[in-house]
Design an enzyme around this catalytic site. Structure first.
Site, PDB file in Angstrom:
ATOM      1  N   THR A 132      39.954  40.323  30.105  1.00  0.00           N
ATOM      2  CA  THR A 132      38.498  40.515  30.183  1.00  0.00           C
ATOM      3  C   THR A 132      37.921  40.936  28.836  1.00  0.00           C
ATOM      4  O   THR A 132      38.618  41.565  28.025  1.00  0.00           O
ATOM      5  CB  THR A 132      38.178  41.599  31.239  1.00  0.00           C
ATOM      6  OG1 THR A 132      36.821  42.028  31.086  1.00  0.00           O
ATOM      7  CG2 THR A 132      39.068  42.833  31.102  1.00  0.00           C
ATOM      8  N   ASP A 133      36.637  40.654  28.638  1.00  0.00           N
ATOM      9  CA  ASP A 133      35.987  41.100  27.397  1.00  0.00           C
ATOM     10  C   ASP A 133      35.891  42.621  27.330  1.00  0.00           C
ATOM     11  O   ASP A 133      35.659  43.185  26.259  1.00  0.00           O
ATOM     12  CB  ASP A 133      34.599  40.457  27.227  1.00  0.00           C
ATOM     13  CG  ASP A 133      33.577  40.822  28.301  1.00  0.00           C
ATOM     14  OD1 ASP A 133      33.924  41.553  29.249  1.00  0.00           O
ATOM     15  OD2 ASP A 133      32.423  40.351  28.196  1.00  0.00           O
ATOM     16  N   GLU A 134      36.069  43.289  28.484  1.00  0.00           N
ATOM     17  CA  GLU A 134      35.965  44.757  28.479  1.00  0.00           C
ATOM     18  C   GLU A 134      37.068  45.412  27.656  1.00  0.00           C
ATOM     19  O   GLU A 134      36.950  46.584  27.290  1.00  0.00           O
ATOM     20  CB  GLU A 134      36.003  45.307  29.907  1.00  0.00           C
ATOM     21  CG  GLU A 134      34.776  44.947  30.701  1.00  0.00           C
ATOM     22  CD  GLU A 134      34.450  45.951  31.802  1.00  0.00           C
ATOM     23  OE1 GLU A 134      34.974  47.077  31.768  1.00  0.00           O
ATOM     24  OE2 GLU A 134      33.671  45.588  32.686  1.00  0.00           O
ATOM     25  N   TYR A 182      39.482  50.957  34.367  1.00  0.00           N
ATOM     26  CA  TYR A 182      39.709  49.531  34.650  1.00  0.00           C
ATOM     27  C   TYR A 182      40.066  48.784  33.374  1.00  0.00           C
ATOM     28  O   TYR A 182      41.088  48.091  33.300  1.00  0.00           O
ATOM     29  CB  TYR A 182      38.464  48.902  35.301  1.00  0.00           C
ATOM     30  CG  TYR A 182      38.429  47.396  35.176  1.00  0.00           C
ATOM     31  CD1 TYR A 182      39.323  46.604  35.898  1.00  0.00           C
ATOM     32  CD2 TYR A 182      37.543  46.748  34.300  1.00  0.00           C
ATOM     33  CE1 TYR A 182      39.313  45.215  35.767  1.00  0.00           C
ATOM     34  CE2 TYR A 182      37.530  45.369  34.173  1.00  0.00           C
ATOM     35  CZ  TYR A 182      38.419  44.610  34.905  1.00  0.00           C
ATOM     36  OH  TYR A 182      38.423  43.242  34.757  1.00  0.00           O
ATOM     37  N   LYS A 225      43.519  46.848  32.204  1.00  0.00           N
ATOM     38  CA  LYS A 225      43.559  45.427  31.833  1.00  0.00           C
ATOM     39  C   LYS A 225      44.078  45.248  30.403  1.00  0.00           C
ATOM     40  O   LYS A 225      44.779  44.266  30.113  1.00  0.00           O
ATOM     41  CB  LYS A 225      42.158  44.811  31.954  1.00  0.00           C
ATOM     42  CG  LYS A 225      41.643  44.670  33.372  1.00  0.00           C
ATOM     43  CD  LYS A 225      42.441  43.703  34.225  1.00  0.00           C
ATOM     44  CE  LYS A 225      42.303  42.268  33.774  1.00  0.00           C
ATOM     45  NZ  LYS A 225      43.020  41.341  34.712  1.00  0.00           N
TER      46      LYS A 225
HETATM   47  P1  NAD Z   1      38.199  40.262  42.820  1.00  0.00           P
HETATM   48  O1  NAD Z   1      38.195  41.742  42.927  1.00  0.00           O
HETATM   49  O2  NAD Z   1      37.088  39.484  43.446  1.00  0.00           O
HETATM   50  O3  NAD Z   1      39.561  39.691  43.419  1.00  0.00           O
HETATM   51  C1  NAD Z   1      40.809  40.237  43.147  1.00  0.00           C
HETATM   52  C2  NAD Z   1      41.819  39.583  44.059  1.00  0.00           C
HETATM   53  O4  NAD Z   1      43.124  40.132  43.755  1.00  0.00           O
HETATM   54  C3  NAD Z   1      41.568  39.859  45.551  1.00  0.00           C
HETATM   55  O5  NAD Z   1      41.742  38.682  46.296  1.00  0.00           O
HETATM   56  C4  NAD Z   1      42.627  40.903  45.899  1.00  0.00           C
HETATM   57  O6  NAD Z   1      43.011  40.856  47.274  1.00  0.00           O
HETATM   58  C5  NAD Z   1      43.753  40.481  44.977  1.00  0.00           C
HETATM   59  N1  NAD Z   1      44.688  41.581  44.692  1.00  0.00           N
HETATM   60  C6  NAD Z   1      44.386  42.848  44.304  1.00  0.00           C
HETATM   61  N2  NAD Z   1      45.507  43.576  44.176  1.00  0.00           N
HETATM   62  C7  NAD Z   1      46.542  42.749  44.455  1.00  0.00           C
HETATM   63  C8  NAD Z   1      47.953  42.908  44.469  1.00  0.00           C
HETATM   64  N3  NAD Z   1      48.510  44.085  44.174  1.00  0.00           N
HETATM   65  N4  NAD Z   1      48.721  41.851  44.794  1.00  0.00           N
HETATM   66  C9  NAD Z   1      48.142  40.654  45.110  1.00  0.00           C
HETATM   67  N5  NAD Z   1      46.831  40.450  45.127  1.00  0.00           N
HETATM   68  C10 NAD Z   1      46.021  41.479  44.796  1.00  0.00           C
HETATM   69  O7  NAD Z   1      38.316  39.957  41.279  1.00  0.00           O
HETATM   70  P2  NAD Z   1      37.625  38.853  40.342  1.00  0.00           P
HETATM   71  O8  NAD Z   1      36.305  39.350  39.933  1.00  0.00           O
HETATM   72  O9  NAD Z   1      37.770  37.537  40.977  1.00  0.00           O
HETATM   73  O10 NAD Z   1      38.569  38.940  39.050  1.00  0.00           O
HETATM   74  C11 NAD Z   1      39.752  38.159  38.963  1.00  0.00           C
HETATM   75  C12 NAD Z   1      40.416  38.418  37.623  1.00  0.00           C
HETATM   76  O11 NAD Z   1      39.519  38.079  36.574  1.00  0.00           O
HETATM   77  C13 NAD Z   1      40.811  39.870  37.392  1.00  0.00           C
HETATM   78  O12 NAD Z   1      42.041  39.896  36.709  1.00  0.00           O
HETATM   79  C14 NAD Z   1      39.696  40.408  36.510  1.00  0.00           C
HETATM   80  O13 NAD Z   1      40.160  41.479  35.721  1.00  0.00           O
HETATM   81  C15 NAD Z   1      39.387  39.188  35.690  1.00  0.00           C
HETATM   82  N6  NAD Z   1      38.016  39.110  35.152  1.00  0.00           N
HETATM   83  C16 NAD Z   1      36.947  39.241  35.994  1.00  0.00           C
HETATM   84  C17 NAD Z   1      35.660  39.090  35.487  1.00  0.00           C
HETATM   85  C18 NAD Z   1      34.443  39.208  36.379  1.00  0.00           C
HETATM   86  O14 NAD Z   1      33.336  39.200  35.873  1.00  0.00           O
HETATM   87  N7  NAD Z   1      34.575  39.306  37.686  1.00  0.00           N
HETATM   88  C19 NAD Z   1      35.474  38.826  34.116  1.00  0.00           C
HETATM   89  C20 NAD Z   1      36.603  38.732  33.286  1.00  0.00           C
HETATM   90  C21 NAD Z   1      37.863  38.858  33.817  1.00  0.00           C
HETATM   91  O1  DAU Z   2      32.828  41.957  31.438  1.00  0.00           O
HETATM   92  C1  DAU Z   2      33.779  41.506  32.359  1.00  0.00           C
HETATM   93  C2  DAU Z   2      33.852  42.468  33.506  1.00  0.00           C
HETATM   94  O2  DAU Z   2      32.644  42.307  34.241  1.00  0.00           O
HETATM   95  C3  DAU Z   2      35.050  42.236  34.416  1.00  0.00           C
HETATM   96  O3  DAU Z   2      36.221  42.452  33.683  1.00  0.00           O
HETATM   97  C4  DAU Z   2      34.985  43.172  35.621  1.00  0.00           C
HETATM   98  O4  DAU Z   2      36.048  42.894  36.518  1.00  0.00           O
HETATM   99  C5  DAU Z   2      33.672  42.949  36.333  1.00  0.00           C
HETATM  100  O5  DAU Z   2      33.552  43.871  37.410  1.00  0.00           O
HETATM  101  C6  DAU Z   2      32.496  43.116  35.373  1.00  0.00           C
HETATM  102  O6  DAU Z   2      32.360  44.508  34.960  1.00  0.00           O
HETATM  103  P1  DAU Z   2      30.922  45.191  34.796  1.00  0.00           P
HETATM  104  O7  DAU Z   2      31.077  46.645  34.929  1.00  0.00           O
HETATM  105  O8  DAU Z   2      30.226  44.663  33.609  1.00  0.00           O
HETATM  106  O9  DAU Z   2      30.205  44.558  36.104  1.00  0.00           O
HETATM  107  P2  DAU Z   2      29.254  45.209  37.218  1.00  0.00           P
HETATM  108  O10 DAU Z   2      28.747  44.096  38.051  1.00  0.00           O
HETATM  109  O11 DAU Z   2      29.887  46.357  37.903  1.00  0.00           O
HETATM  110  O12 DAU Z   2      28.050  45.789  36.342  1.00  0.00           O
HETATM  111  C7  DAU Z   2      27.296  44.937  35.489  1.00  0.00           C
HETATM  112  C8  DAU Z   2      26.234  45.796  34.810  1.00  0.00           C
HETATM  113  O13 DAU Z   2      25.293  46.228  35.811  1.00  0.00           O
HETATM  114  C9  DAU Z   2      26.781  47.061  34.180  1.00  0.00           C
HETATM  115  O14 DAU Z   2      26.096  47.328  32.970  1.00  0.00           O
HETATM  116  C10 DAU Z   2      26.487  48.153  35.196  1.00  0.00           C
HETATM  117  C11 DAU Z   2      25.208  47.652  35.862  1.00  0.00           C
HETATM  118  N1  DAU Z   2      25.068  48.033  37.287  1.00  0.00           N
HETATM  119  C12 DAU Z   2      26.084  47.745  38.125  1.00  0.00           C
HETATM  120  C13 DAU Z   2      26.006  48.092  39.460  1.00  0.00           C
HETATM  121  C14 DAU Z   2      27.145  47.762  40.410  1.00  0.00           C
HETATM  122  C15 DAU Z   2      23.899  48.671  37.732  1.00  0.00           C
HETATM  123  O15 DAU Z   2      22.968  48.930  36.959  1.00  0.00           O
HETATM  124  N2  DAU Z   2      23.831  49.015  39.051  1.00  0.00           N
HETATM  125  C16 DAU Z   2      24.835  48.763  39.932  1.00  0.00           C
HETATM  126  O16 DAU Z   2      24.697  49.123  41.130  1.00  0.00           O
END
Ligand code: NAD
Ligand code: DAU
Length: 339
Positions: free
Chosen positions: A125-127, A149, A153
């Site tokens: 992730t970019d985080e 988190y 990662k």
């Molecule tokens: P999500 O939370 O929607 O899904 C995670 C999935 O992993 C779920 O289906 C959960 O059941 C499964 N899981 C969790 N723990 C597990 C374990 N121990 N064994 C097997 N399965 C397990 O997540 P997402 O948003 O789809 O993210 C997927 C991947 O992409 C993650 O690695 C996350 O760090 C990365 N990522 C997410 C974002 C984003 O914006 N959502 C951005 C960049 C990277």
């Molecule tokens: O940047 C990639 C990441 O993006 C992934 O690695 C993470 O898995 C994914 O959860 C996401 O993280 P963020 O913390 O950026 O996403 P989130 O949707 O939780 O929040 C996005 C922005 O919105 C952040 O600046 C916090 C703000 N926010 C979030 C929530 C849930 C609010 O202001 N109010 C809220 O209730």
């Protein structure tokens, strides 16, 4: 046929990837391994559950007895499984360490013994770069994760790299920006705000609302991963970003407008602890392999709002009947005072 293991394939990005890859690669035999945590939903895989080219295995990536044989029979592993929500990691980090760090270690250990493995894609992730006040993160930049988190990662990201450097495991690391699109769990900002807006209830904006995220449509993320599988180099890192930098307050106004709701629904609430101000990615390395995002943010956000409108049967049971969700929501927002 190519044996492909997708971990976390019942989650948001994983399920979009499984559905996308099932269409794009008729020669892939896909196994989804997923623990079905609160974020994993079998409904997300409905489109492929009857396919002879897809198999679902319910299990934990940290359980070597289940995950090991699946990795060892694979030619490609795309590792999405993780605990992913920053706010939950601030409430309690334990599951993040167990799944994101130890789970990844278990998969990598098995990858060392996988005779036919060609690629192990570590979805990072970019985080991991931490907050970026100006400019854009490049793959060679220092990692400065600032919440549990992103630290978990970063650990997984560097573990994958170390298994390439040390054991020649064919690992590639991708670092994507914030994804949006269908099937995202309604704890993340876009699906939370969209579903609250549909129900005409307040949307809780953290702090001053000026934090910036770079939004990437999940389909563009899937295409980026595919390009990396095809043309990436083992041991390398590739940023995948949408190039859509938006402040949270701007995002919130856009969502409310699309949902036909007034901006009086915005509630400024206490900020997230350690809230990263801005993420931004330099994506020239992946663009050099021929990738570019195809989904414009306006069009993608409108389609996403429509998806939540048309799929209330997907999210209403989570928001209205799932006791664990309600407990989380109460803990996260119940006592949040105005900022
Ligand atoms: P999500 O939370 O929607 O899904 C995670 C999935 O992993 C779920 O289906 C959960 O059941 C499964 N899981 C969790 N723990 C597990 C374990 N121990 N064994 C097997 N399965 C397990 O997540 P997402 O948003 O789809 O993210 C997927 C991947 O992409 C993650 O690695 C996350 O760090 C990365 N990522 C997410 C974002 C984003 O914006 N959502 C951005 C960049 C990277
Ligand atoms: O940047 C990639 C990441 O993006 C992934 O690695 C993470 O898995 C994914 O959860 C996401 O993280 P963020 O913390 O950026 O996403 P989130 O949707 O939780 O929040 C996005 C922005 O919105 C952040 O600046 C916090 C703000 N926010 C979030 C929530 C849930 C609010 O202001 N109010 C809220 O209730």
């Amino acid at each position: 046929m190519t044996n492909v293991l997708v971990t976390g394939g019942a989650g948001f990005i994983g399920s979009n990837f499984v559905r996308w890859a099932h269409n794009a690669h008729p020669d892939w035999q896909i196994t989804t391994l997923d623990k079905l945590t609160y974020a994993g939903r079998m409904e997300n895989l409905a489109a492929v559950m009857d396919s002879p080219r897809h198999r679902f295995v319910h299990g934990d990536i940290a359980d070597a007895a289940v995950a090991g044989p699946l990795v060892r029979e694979s030619e490609l592993v795309v590792h999405f499984a993780a605990e992913t929500h920053v706010d939950r990691s601030i409430q309690s980090a334990a599951d993040f360490i167990t799944t994101d760090v130890i789970g990844t270690f278990v998969l990598l250990e098995a990858a060392r013994q996988a005779p036919n493995l060609k690629r192990f894609i570590q979805i990072s992730t970019d985080e991991v770069y931490g907050s970026v006040p100006t400019g854009a993160s490049r793959e060679t930049d220092e990692l400065r994760p600032r919440n549990p988190y992103s630290a978990s990662k970063a650990g997984a990201d560097r573990l994958a790299y170390s298994y390439w450097a040390t054991y020649n495991v064919p690992a590639i690391i991708t670092r994507a920006s914030n994804n949006y699109g269908p099937n995202q769990f309604p704890e993340k900002v876009i699906p939370l705000f969209v579903t609250n807006a549909i129900d005409n209830i307040p949307v809780p904006l953290y702090g001053d609302g000026l934090n910036v995220r770079d939004w990437l449509h999940v389909d563009d993320h899937c295409r980026g991963i595919d390009v990396v599988i095809d043309s990436g180099t083992n041991g390398e890192v590739y940023n995948i970003g949408g190039g859509n930098e938006v402040t949270n307050v701007d995002l919130t106004h856009r969502i409310l407008e699309l949902a036909g709701r007034p901006s009086t629904l915005i509630r400024k609430v206490a900020d997230r602890q350690g809230h990263d101000r801005r993420y931004a990615l330099d994506t020239s390395k992946l663009r050099g392999l021929g990738w570019a995002p195809q989904v414009g943010f306006e069009q993608g956000l409108a389609a996403t709002v429509d998806w939540y409108r048309q799929n209330e049967t997907w999210w209403r049971p989570i928001k209205e009947q799932d006791q664990a969700y309600r407990t989380y929501y109460q803990a996260q927002y119940g006592t949040r005072a105005g900022a």
